[in-house]
Enzyme design. Structure first.
Site, PDB file in Angstrom:
ATOM      1  N   ASP A   1      -5.539  -3.757  -2.487  1.00  0.00           N
ATOM      2  CA  ASP A   1      -5.467  -2.308  -2.718  1.00  0.00           C
ATOM      3  C   ASP A   1      -4.057  -1.872  -3.062  1.00  0.00           C
ATOM      4  OD1 ASP A   1      -4.608  -2.793  -0.062  1.00  0.00           O
ATOM      5  OD2 ASP A   1      -5.132  -0.758   0.542  1.00  0.00           O
TER       6      ASP A   1
ATOM      7  N   GLU B   1       0.837  -1.208   0.000  1.00  0.00           N
ATOM      8  CA  GLU B   1       0.000   0.000   0.000  1.00  0.00           C
ATOM      9  C   GLU B   1       0.869   1.255   0.000  1.00  0.00           C
ATOM     10  OE1 GLU B   1      -1.023   2.349   3.639  1.00  0.00           O
ATOM     11  OE2 GLU B   1      -2.629   0.846   3.619  1.00  0.00           O
TER      12      GLU B   1
END
Length: 365
Positions: free
Chosen positions: A131, A74
């Site tokens: 993500d 991330e």
């Protein structure tokens, strides 16, 4: 003597009382308008913020989450994206080189999510964080276009292909994003698929669709919006960080604490950045911070709606302010125009919030 929990609940109810009621239109304010603020952000603000960010959090291409004392996919993706927006190809290349070498070590073609300097081997969990992979691919697409690099685009295409093979799964709501390739399916949890709605990076989907049209990104976006609308828990009508989707309607996942917290706080940023102007989705997030009383934003226990700890860091206020802008074109509070590096996560969200406002809602600046 009132208990801490009752006091926290009182704060949350106060926050709810000072914003438009859930599902009601924003009310026009009577009386004289406040003095006009200068439009826009200072020239070069992003370049300066990025240089400070690198100084505080980037070590030879590795982005350091100083609170959790780890590096993760991330953080690499966020930093690559900010580097592109700031026009720093040297910094981008350094971060991408480290990411490619240290995290893309699994045959799945996705990045290992966690890296610890003090561990041996440094990668302590080869599972991916979806993500993180989306952010990295999005940054590579932006970089490929900005700097005319087929190498970046090819790398992004490879990541998207791997995402399509491993983490996009069927669901009654439509195709959904499993948070990782391992451990989140119906076979792993008695209450169904476990999902994290903050992993729906809505502003990236249009760019991803352009490079990988074989993946139903429109369906992924639609499923995220539907699940978000169905995941409104407690009096604050907020989603939990982790939800379970089985045969029943979405509910807070049994495997995680039932709370709105550091994951779900990103959802309004992504909605606003994608310019998804659906007031019913944005309005609950606007109640998390009252700038006049300087209350919040808070972690919220669900479904009771009790406030827990304050989310520490100016960046979390910037996210809520971005939601208020998208909801009612509320001007950005002057205190949020200045970025002073604190901890990794709120500082990152602060920069991203200002980028989103500059790109989508300059009138709020």
């Amino acid at each position: 003597m009132i208990t801490r929990r009752l006091a926290s609940l009182a704060l949350v109810l106060l926050l709810a009382a000072v914003i438009p009621a859930f599902g009601a239109p924003a009310q026009r304010r009577d009386g004289p308008m406040p003095p006009a603020m200068p439009q826009g952000l200072p020239a070069g603000w992003l370049e300066a913020a990025w240089e400070a960010y690198k100084k505080h959090f980037v070590r030879s291409g590795r982005v350091v989450d100083d609170v959790n004392r780890i590096s993760h996919s991330e953080g690499q993706g966020y930093a690559m994206l900010i580097a592109v927006k700031a026009g720093d190809r040297t910094g981008f290349d350094e971060i991408w080189r480290w990411t490619k070498q240290e995290l893309f070590i699994d045959p799945s073609g996705l990045a290992a999510w966690q890296w610890k300097e003090q561990a041996s081997p440094h990668v302590t969990d080869k599972n991916n964080a979806t993500d993180g992979d989306i952010l990295i691919a999005w940054a590579l697409i932006e970089a490929g276009e900005k700097w005319k690099s087929a190498e970046y685009v090819d790398a992004a295409r490879s990541i998207l292909s791997a995402l399509g093979r491993t983490v996009i799964a069927p669901n009654e709501a439509g195709p959904v994003l499993l948070p990782g390739r391992l451990g989140f399916s119906v076979e792993d949890h008695s209450d169904g698929q476990v999902l994290n709605l903050s992993y729906w990076v809505f502003p990236a989907f249009e760019r991803l669709r352009g490079l990988a049209p074989e993946i139903d990104w429109a369906g992924v976006q639609a499923s995220g919006l539907r699940l978000l609308r169905e995941s409104r828990f407690g009096p604050m009508r907020l989603p939990s960080d982790w939800i379970a989707v089985g045969s029943a309607p979405p509910a807070p996942a049994k495997s995680f604490p039932p709370r709105f917290s550091y994951n779900a706080i990103r959802i309004p940023l992504y909605l606003a950045w994608a310019k998804i102007e659906q007031p019913d989705l944005l309005r609950p997030f606007a109640g998390l911070w009252n700038e006049k009383l300087n209350l919040g934003p808070f972690e919220i226990e669900l479904p009771s709606g009790s406030a827990l700890d304050t989310l520490g860091g100016v960046g979390f206020k910037a996210v809520v302010a971005t939601a208020k802008c998208a909801l009612a074109r509320q001007k950005l509070h002057a205190s949020l125009r200045i970025i002073e590096p604190g901890a990794y996560y709120p500082t990152t969200l602060h920069i991203l919030s200002l980028i989103a406002l500059q790109e989508r809602y300059p009138e709020c600046l």
